[in-house]
Each structure stands twice: as C-alpha cells, then as structure tokens.
Design an enzyme around this catalytic site. Structure first.
Site, short mmCIF file in Angstrom:
data_model
loop_
_atom_site.label_atom_id
_atom_site.label_comp_id
_atom_site.label_asym_id
_atom_site.label_seq_id
_atom_site.Cartn_x
_atom_site.Cartn_y
_atom_site.Cartn_z
N ASP A 368 -13.24 5.44 -22.29
CA ASP A 368 -13.70 5.57 -20.75
C ASP A 368 -14.32 4.66 -20.20
O ASP A 368 -14.65 3.60 -20.79
CB ASP A 368 -14.40 6.94 -21.00
CG ASP A 368 -15.16 7.54 -19.62
OD1 ASP A 368 -14.36 7.44 -18.92
OD2 ASP A 368 -16.32 8.01 -19.63
N ASP A 809 -17.99 9.36 -23.28
CA ASP A 809 -19.43 9.95 -23.27
C ASP A 809 -19.71 11.25 -22.55
O ASP A 809 -20.53 12.04 -22.93
CB ASP A 809 -20.36 9.09 -22.79
CG ASP A 809 -20.21 9.00 -21.10
OD1 ASP A 809 -21.19 8.84 -20.36
OD2 ASP A 809 -19.01 8.91 -20.58
N ASP A 813 -14.24 13.86 -21.75
CA ASP A 813 -13.53 12.58 -22.53
C ASP A 813 -13.14 13.63 -23.89
O ASP A 813 -12.62 13.03 -24.84
CB ASP A 813 -14.48 11.67 -22.85
CG ASP A 813 -14.72 10.71 -21.74
OD1 ASP A 813 -13.73 10.58 -21.05
OD2 ASP A 813 -15.94 10.27 -21.69
#
Length: 1139
Positions: A368, A809, A813
C-alpha cells in the site's frame, strides 16, 4: 457469554487428538503403536507407545495452556459488571454474561460498553457522548455519538420508571460502520443510524455516563462477528516437508517389501530333506512366522513387522521440534531492538510463527502507499483559491523531481515574480504539527487585502465547519487540540485555525468558530447551526454539511475528490475551474493529496423538501436504505460554486528509499497498490526510487477520447466492450515493447489505473496482464479498490507460484494481507484492523529490510537445514537396521534394544537440531544487510531444493553403510576382549549405536556455521547422555533391560577395541562430508560461502571484492537508488565514445 477458546472441557480431548492425528506422521505412528501390541511387533509395545504419548502429550499441553490463557481472558471479560435497570428506576450491578436483549444499562466514564447498545441519554443535555473505538479498529480519535432527540431527556435513573420502547433493527452482522433500525416510542417511529449505536468493547470517554438499551449480546455483537479466524496459511517448506514424509513412507514400504520377498523365498527353502538352514529360527516347530510350509503368509507377517521396525525412518519428534524452534524464532523477532519504534513504543510482533521461514523466500512485495510508504501524518502545504495558487512549501517529491531534472527549485510567489529558495529554507520545519504552509499573502490576516478576499473567507470557513472533528481544551493551558477521524481532517482544521478561522467548540447541533470580520477587522465568534451531516464514504468520495449561519442563511459546504466534484458544479460556479484543474494537476505531480472545495446557498423550501426525504430514507429498514439516502443526497449536492482546492502532503516514512533499494538488491520485486491518482503515485514512485528518469513507462488507462465520448452516451455494454478491448490492446502493446527491447539493460515500469485494472483482472485477460507485469521492474496500480488489491495479490500468488508478501496499514488492506502468503501490518495512524489481520506487525516500512534480509534469511536457512538434518540422522539410524536385517536374512530381529530405538529421536539427537534451528547464522546481521544478494538463496530455494534434500539423504545412506560394515567387519571372527569371547548381537548393536550417536552429533557440529555455548552444551551433552543412559539402563534387572543388561559396564567399556572402533568408524564416516564441504567452499562457494571468505580474509571493506561478489546476483537490480546510479554510469559510458 462470549467464548473465544478453541476447546471446552468436553471437546478438548477428542478435538485436540483429532488435530494431532490429522498429521500423516502422527497417524502412522499411531497405527504402528497399535500393531506393537500384537505378536508381530519386533519390540515391546511400551517402547513404541511412550515416545508417541510424549510427543502428542507435549503438543496437547501446549494447546491446552494457550487455550487456558484465552479462557482466563474470557472469564475476566464475561465477569465484568455494569449497572442494569431492575425496574421502577432502580439500577443494580450485573455481570456482562447475564445481559439480555432489551436490558437498559448505565455505563460510566472510562468504562467499556458490555454489549451493542442503542444510546438513549447521556450526562449532556443533547444526549451526545464521546467514544473511543481503539479495541475495534485501533483508532485513538474520539467519535461523537448522539441519542435521538426524543430520548435525550432520559438523564437520570428515575426517568426510566415506566419507560417502554420497541426497537426494530437489522439482523446481527459484521459491518462496524452501518446500522439500520427504528425505535417506536409513544406511537411514533424514529429512524436509528450508526450515530445511535454504541459497540461492545468501545470505551466511554469525556462523558460522565450514558444510558443505553441492549440490542445485541455475546456472539451477536459486531466486534465478535468480526473476529473470524484468519485463513490458514502454511509455508512452502512445510508443504514440501509433507512430500518428503510421503517419500520416506514409500522408502519404508519398499524396504519392507524387498525384505519380505527375500524372507519368503528364504523361509520356503529353510527345511529341505529334514535339514534346517536357519536352525536357530526353529523352522521345524514354527507355526506361522518361520514355517516353510506357509512361506507366503510368513512373508506377509514379516512385511507388517518390517513396517513397524522401519517406522523410525520417519522422525517422530520432527513436528514438535519445528514448533518449538518456530516459537523461539518468533520471540527473537519480537525482541529485536532494531525493529522497535521508540516514538510510538511499538516493537515488531510475529502474530503467528508458522511462516518464519517463508520470510526468507519472498519474491514479490505488494505494498500500500498511504501510511505504508508514507507517514499518513498529513501536513497542509498548498491551496488554490479562486484560481490563485498559494503556498511555497516544498514536498519531498518536488525535491526528488528537482534532482531528477537536474535543476534548481523555483517557486512561484505571485503572477509576475519568481523566487528561489535554498534547501535550508525549504526543509525548515514547521512549528505546528499538520501545518507546513508558508505564504505571506494570506498569513497573519493579510488575506483581507487580496482581490478575492470574499472567496478566501468562504474557503477557510468551509475548512473550519465542514468536518466531524472534536475539539479538546486543555484546562491548564486553554490550548485546543483536535480529535479527528482521519489525519486529513485534522490538517484542514489546523490550517483554518492558523489562518484565522479557529474552530473551538462543538455541540451536537452547533459549531463555534472564531474568525476575522471583513467589515470591522476584528475577531468575532460565530455560531453555525448544524442541520445535516452527509458523511464521507469510499463510494461517495465527498462529505457535506448543511448549516445555518447567524444571519439565517442555509449553506451547503462540500469537499471531495476532483473526479466527483467538478461534475457537480453549476454553470455559474465554474469561473475558476480551468485554473483549479491545472493547480490540482501540479499538486498531484508534487505527490500531494488534493480535495476540491465548493458550496451553495439553499432556499428554505428546497431544504424542507430535502430534510423530509432524507429523514424518510434514514428511517427505512429495507435493504436499499443506503441507495435511497444516496438518491436524496445526489439531488442536493449539485449546482455548487467552486471555491478552490486543498493540497496536503503525506511524507515518505524515514528510511523508505534505502529499504526499497536494499530489497531490490536482494532480487525482490516491489508492486505498489494505491487508491491515489496516477500522477501522485508516479511521483511518490520517483521519490522512493521505484521509478527513475531513464525507465520506460508502460501506462495503461482509459482516458482516450473514444472512451470518454462513449461514457457521455452512457451505454454501459458498449463502454464495457470497448474498454476491455482497449486495455487488452495496451497490454499486448506493452509486451511488444518488452520483446523489442531485446533483454537489454533498459528497465520498464508498468502503471495502470483502477478502471483499466478492473478489465485486466478478467479471467481471459489476467494471465496476459501478469506476464507483462512480472517482466517489468516496477508495477504501480493506481485508484485501486480494496477488492482489486486482494485480486491482484491472488493473481500474483497463484500466477507465478512464488512467495508473495503484502504490506499495508489500513482496513482497506485487510483483503490483500489475508490473500498473500505473508501479510505484514503496519501499526500506524489508520488503526489496527490491518495489524489484527496480519501475520506479522511492524511499526515502520523500513523494518521490512531487517525482517526479510536478516530474520527471514536466518529462519529459512535454519528450518531448511534442520529438516534436512532430521531426515539425514533418521536414515543413518534406520538404514543400519535394514542392513542388519539383510545380514540376518530378514529374520525381523532388530540390531538394537527396544529403548535404544525409542529414545534415539527424543534424547540422543533432538536437542542439537533444535539449537541449530534457533541460533545458527551463516553470516551476521551486518553482512546480511551489506550483501542483500544473500537473500536470493531463499528466493531460488537453493537450501531446500530436491537436490539438497536428496544430497542429505544420500549422506545418511552412505553413513549407515560405513557404520554397519566397518563395525561388523571389525567385530567379526575375532576375540572381542581378553577372555577371547567374540561379539554377539548386543555388543555389535551397542557399538553401532555408539558410533551413530557420535556421527550424527559431530555431523551437526560440522554443519553449524556459528557456534554458541548452548550448541556446545547440547551436542556434547547428547553424547554424554547416551553413555549415562546405557550405564544406568544396563544396571536395571535383566527382565527390564533385556539385551542391554550390564552390556556397557561388563562388555563394552573394558574393551579397548570398542573405543578404537568408535574412533575409527566416526572419523571414516564423517570424512567424505568434510572433504566435500572443503572442496565446495574453496572452488564452488555459494553466496554465503563467498561472504564468509570475504570476512575471513578481511576484504569486506574492499569495494572491488564486494562488487565482484555482487555481480554473482542472478537478478539485476532495476529499482532503487543503486540502480539509478548504475544507470547513470551506463549512460556516461555510452556517451564516452561519441565525445
């Protein structure tokens, strides 16, 4: 009552036994253990069952202890107490586990909510309360909740005397952020929303007390509905280990079958013409086992006996040893001070120990961007108001761009002037967290002299009013801090405050702002009445508030993403659209996150119609409630007037470029999956060295005129068909570019947007897309939805069969982390949902370098060597049994005592292998990081390839052959001691067993690269324990010690030949491995061998030698700043001949 335990008292035994015997090896040992009670057994039943019970028992105790801890936590939670309404306005304490639906509870400040509650009233008059949801999503920001106006008067216990209401709501579900229901009170229906819902395990903050009605209890609560078991993940090594077990089982069957056939043939010929060949087996009086007349049956019985005898081929303690090692390895990861983030007091945390060795085999990282590569700590840095750009702050991306273009940094201050700033001025730190804006034109109240002062006022007023932030005033300093649901929100409110629009107080219905009055020039306090909040979500991509100012004007303030905001502008509200679009594009180029700000005035009639419809939509309990609300909001969020755009910077985390460079040198591919715009993602890619200037970019998007014109017609099927064809054509074109590059040093980057990705992931396109993607040095997927992130991860994992690692995080995700072979959660600003779904949690992206290159490499090497060694030592041991069987024409008589057989894997050879699995290092952590190419041993799986596994097995076979034949030849046909006695089975068995204990333990000493005191202790103590055991066991009565009775004290120890044979056999057996290792290290060293030579010869700091080692890398480094420097060198070399 909530139970998170795996077992109950009734299910523990059957369930845990089932778990144990699901393992192939354990089930095999159970079958041989049962057969040990029959006359077929070549050993006593106790010697077969005791080790199995020990191994199974140890694992069950471990499972039980872990479950007891869970039960203790459950009891602690279930026995907590809360005040519950008993009737007539009286409240008594009651345990959480006894709560029922419909109970009214009183929760006091800093207490947790015992169930999912509907908020009725609180200590505040307007029934608001502040809630901390850290236990649900890890967010520390306070959320504001408000009860219905009709129940806001319920502020005292006596108010509940005779209180009755009926709540109708959705079924229990796992969605934390939605709730649909109605409350019937005094004949009227009132809609319930997430604003009235208080979730179990949230904490009441900044509120003295609340009253709530229980709607879901126990396992029906949303937090428990969310606590599903994560997907079961097994490492590639563990899967391969199962195949080795099957191979070993095949070997056992093959040896038993060969022995049985030979035994059957020999038995048939045992009694001919009254002459007995093997007279000592008494074939004349044997009924079945050695009866020549029933040789086929005897052969079948022998086969079963041999299966039991050779069962030691399969190491009984393998699984339990690996579990112990992995738990200890996880402790080392958790305790690593170099992965401890002091600022947030967060160490690394291995949430599962199953995947330790997988960390050393990662081929592709899918990351990410926001909060993972960047800090998710937003700073307001620039803005565009009424077509004018403000803000002279410089982003890290702009600095990287400046370096990329080789030019100085120039920033526009107004229409005519250009001003250049030194790097020191650029990087000067802002004194206010979240605010890094510098522009004297609008700071310190100077905005009032600007041409569009009225628009600037509306712009910052919108930032001060359009949000869900909660202000907290420090009673001592009177300083205001803000609790925001996202870092962006906090940055906007702080920016508004710093530029003269201070939001200082909030109630459920009002927002108070101190702002500069344009007429008087003084700061005044203005109160805005909040009528409606149209909240942000990932579908709407915008947030609005409808407020009434002190003059009675109805205003709609709206902020959102550019792709949804520009289309909502009115014809007259587009005055600055072109300039704003240009500025937004520039901000995206600089790696900034942008939002468009707009507003409109509403007339009372329009608002009245809207309010009625939104109330009606919200009170709906139907499935399409959300779409009804969306339909109503669409009609009011239109005809907006553009004010401008904000730009906030999400800085790169410390050490990200260095970490990416090291991972790239290790041969790991890095993909970035982000929800950001393409321009932003590309520029972050440049800043962290994933992209570089000379890298050829293959960009796949659907921004072609043909697609855009089709989208305006709105023919969905036509758009889908043309879009898919377009994407496929772009992918094929990209593959053609790669093909014609001829495999030269030019690196390619693939950049694809979310819209195109949707078609690229279709079943008939995804494999072509994957072929293109894996051929590129970098892959960046922009505007990706959470589902797309998970699908891309699944495609990479299944497509190339290599290990994938996903790192993120946020809650968006979670799918990606669970889909990947290894999920790494960053315990950052966005909460703990990613961490709760991850296999390993770290605080910063840069720690990934040490996690993979050091711990990953060590764990992979240790587990690989450990498993190979396990099979080696068992083959060495059991193959001597087979050779002895061959020597005795397969009479099923074992060469060793029963307990020698049983305790070999438990006491005499297990501890050294565990020590290797925990402590061994081929090179130190410093060298792992200095030479990242060492990691490629794991990526190529060279340490656990079939070649290496079979090599260790071959080592076992020839070791057994040497031990058996040397011992047999040394003891055969000659006096064993001074009395002239020859060696019997007990002496031969004892001598061979001693040699094997010495050989396998000294082989371990030769295989170890890094000796510690513990390894010395376990290796030498294993040998000492053997001598101690044979001495003590031999002293037991003959009916217990059987063939081992006084064999060491009276036969072996006094004989000089026993000690000489042991020395000779051990040295001879280990010599081939020693010679092979020396030759390999000298002439064909592996990566770790080369680095060990560098260290040994003191050439680690010699750049020439280091470069020579790095050139052995199988995968050229194509990303990272090292690759950038290499590309520069190549460019210079190419230009030299021309000059």
């Amino acid at each position: 009552y909530v139970r998170t335990t795996k077992y109950t008292l009734a299910t523990f035994l059957p369930k845990s036994l089932f778990e144990q015997f699901r393992r192939v090896a354990n089930f095999y040992f159970l079958v041989t253990g049962i057969l040990a009670f029959t006359p077929l057994a070549p050993y006593t039943a106790s010697s077969a069952i005791v080790p199995l019970l020990f191994v199974i028992g140890a694992t069950m105790v471990k499972e039980g202890v872990e479950d007891l801890r869970r039960q203790k936590q459950d009891n602690e939670v279930n026995n907590r107490k809360v005040k519950v309404h008993r009737g007539d306005g009286n409240f008594d304490l009651k345990e959480w586990k006894t709560l029922s639906i419909g109970d009214i509870v009183k929760v006091e400040k800093n207490e947790f909510f015992p169930a999912d509650l509907v908020l009725l009233g609180s200590s505040y008059e307007d029934a608001i309360c502040y809630v901390e949801t850290m236990n649900l999503d890890g967010e520390t920001n306070l959320k504001v909740k408000q009860g219905l106006e009709v129940t806001s008067s319920l502020r005292d216990e006596f108010n509940f005397k005779g209180f009755e209401a009926f709540v109708k709501c959705e079924d229990p579900n796992a969605n934390l952020y939605s709730f649909v229901g109605t409350m019937e009170l005094r004949g009227a229906k009132y809609p319930l929303s997430p604003q009235q819902l208080l979730l179990r395990d949230s904490k009441l903050r900044n509120t003295d007390f609340i009253f709530g009605a229980v709607i879901f209890t126990g396992h029906d609560t949303k937090v428990i509905q969310n606590s599903t078991d994560p997907p079961s993940k097994r490492s590639m090594i563990e899967k391969k280990m199962d195949k080795i077990i099957y191979l070993m089982f095949f070997m056992v069957v093959a040896m038993a079958f060969i022995g049985s056939v030979i035994f059957g043939v020999t038995t048939r010929q045992d009694l001919k013409d009254g002459v007995m060949k093997r007279w000592y087996l008494r074939p004349d009086s044997s009924r079945i086992f050695f009866d020549p007349k029933r040789a086929p049956v005897a052969a079948v019985y022998h086969f079963l006996t041999a299966i039991m005898l050779y069962s030691y081929f399969i190491p009984i303690s393998l699984y339990v040893s690996i579990e112990i090692v992995k738990v200890l390895q996880s402790i080392f990861i958790n305790q690593d001070i170099h992965m401890y983030y002091e600022e947030a007091d967060k160490p690394a945390r291995a949430r599962t120990s199953n995947l330790n060795e997988e960390l050393g085999q990662v081929d592709t990282i899918l990351s990410d961007k926001t909060g993972t590569l960047t800090c998710n700590s937003m700073e307001f840095i620039k803005c565009s108001i009424a077509g004018t750009a403000y803000g002279r702050g410089v982003t890290e991306v702009e600095m990287a761009m400046g370096r990329r273009k080789g030019s100085s940094l120039v920033f526009q201050t107004n229409e005519n002037d250009d001003m250049e700033f030194s790097k020191e001025a650029i990087t000067e730190e802002s004194t206010v967290k979240g605010f890094n804006f510098r522009d004297e034109r609008i700071m310190k109240g100077n905005w009032v002299t600007e041409m569009n002062a009225n628009m600037i006022q509306k712009f910052f007023r919108l930032l001060a009013v359009c949000h869900t932030v909660i202000p907290e005033v420090d009673e001592d300093t009177e300083k205001i801090t803000y609790e925001a649901e996202s870092p962006d929100e906090a940055a906007f409110v702080i920016a508004a405050r710093e530029l003269g629009f201070e939001f200082f107080n909030r109630t459920q219905t009002t927002i108070a702002v101190r702002e500069l009055d344009l007429v008087t020039g003084k700061r005044v306090e203005r109160l805005y009445k909040i009528l409606n909040v149209l909240e942000f979500n990932s579908t709407r991509k915008r947030m609005s508030v409808i407020v009434q100012d002190e003059d009675g004007k109805l205003l709609l303030f709206c902020k959102g993403a550019d792709n949804v905001m520009f289309e909502r502008l009115s014809k007259n509200g587009r005055e600055f659209e072109e300039e704003t679009r240009d500025h937004v594009h520039e901000y995206a180029d600089a790696g900034l996150r942008t939002l468009i700000l707009a507003y409109r005035e509403l007339d009372e009639k329009e608002y009245k119609v809207f309010n009625e419809k939104i109330s009606e939509a919200k009170s709906s309990v139907s499935v399409d409630r959300e779409s009804l609300i969306e339909e109503v909001t669409e009609k009011v969020e239109k005809d907006l007037t553009l004010l401008g755009a904000t730009a906030v910077e999400d800085k790169l985390q410390n050490g990200v470029p260095d970490c990416i460079d090291k991972l790239a040198q290790a041969g790991i591919k890095i993909w970035v999956l982000t929800g950001d715009k393409m321009e932003t993602a590309i520029n972050i890619g440049f800043a962290c060295s994933l992209l570089r200037q000379d890298m050829k970019q293959i960009i796949i998007n659907l921004e072609t005129p043909e697609i855009l014109s089709l989208e305006k017609t709105g023919e969905k099927d036509a758009i889908t068909k043309v879009s898919k064809e377009n994407v496929l054509a772009q992918i094929i074109n990209g593959k053609t570019q790669l093909k014609y590059s001829g495999g030269n040093s030019d690196a390619f980057a693939l950049i694809i947007d979310g819209k195109s990705l949707a078609y690229a992931l279709d079943d008939d396109v995804k494999h072509i897309f994957l072929e293109l993607a894996v051929s590129c040095a970098s892959v960046i997927c922009c505007r990706s939805s959470p589902k797309q992130k998970a699908l891309v991860t699944r495609l990479v994992k299944s497509g190339n069969g290599k290990t994938t690692l996903a790192i993120g995080d946020g809650a968006n995700d979670v799918g990606m982390l669970q889909e990947a072979d290894i999920g790494v959660g960053i315990s950052g600003v966005e909460g703990m949902q990613a961490v709760m779904s991850s296999d390993i949690a770290i605080a910063q992206f840069r720690y990934l370098e040490r996690l993979l290159l050091v711990h990953g490499h060590w764990c992979y090497r240790r587990i690989s060597t450990m498993i190979c060694y396990f099979f080696y030592k068992n083959i060495t041991f059991v193959f001597t049994l087979f050779l002895y069987e061959t020597y005795t024409t397969f009479s099923s008589t074992p060469a060793y005592n029963d307990w020698f057989l049983s305790l070999y894997n438990v006491f005499f050879s297990s501890l050294p292998v565990i020590a290797l699995g925990v402590f061994d290092q081929d090179v130190s952590a410093r060298y792992c990081l200095k030479f990242p190419l060492l990691y490629q041993e794991g990526v190529q799986n060279v340490l656990f390839s079939w070649r290496r596994i079979l090599g260790w097995m071959f080592n076992g076979f020839y070791s057994a052959i040497i031990v058996f034949y040397l011992c047999k030849s040394s003891l055969q046909s000659q006096a064993f001691n001074h009395d002239g006695k020859t060696a019997g089975r007990e002496i031969l068995g004892g001598t061979m067993y001693t040699c094997i204990v010495w050989v396998v333990n000294l082989q371990m000493a030769l295989a170890i690269s890094y000796f510690t005191l513990i390894q010395h202790i376990v290796i030498w103590s294993s040998i000492v324990v053997w001598y101690f055991f044979i001495t003590v066991y031999g002293e037991l009565p003959a009916n217990i010690s059987t063939g081992a009775y006084k064999v060491f004290v009276e036969a072996l120890a006094p004989s000089l030949s026993y000690w000489l044979i042991t020395l000779f056999v051990v040295v001879t057996t280990l010599m081939p491995y020693f010679i092979y290792s020396a030759l390999q290290m000298s002439f064909f060293p592996m990566y770790h061998g080369m680095i060990q030579w560098l260290r040994y010869e003191g050439q680690c700091n010699d750049p020439e030698y280091c470069d020579m080692v790095r050139q052995r890398s199988i995968r050229p480094t194509t990303v990272g700043f090292t690759a950038r420097l290499e590309a520069k060198k190549r460019s210079v070399r190419r230009s030299e001949p021309e000059s």
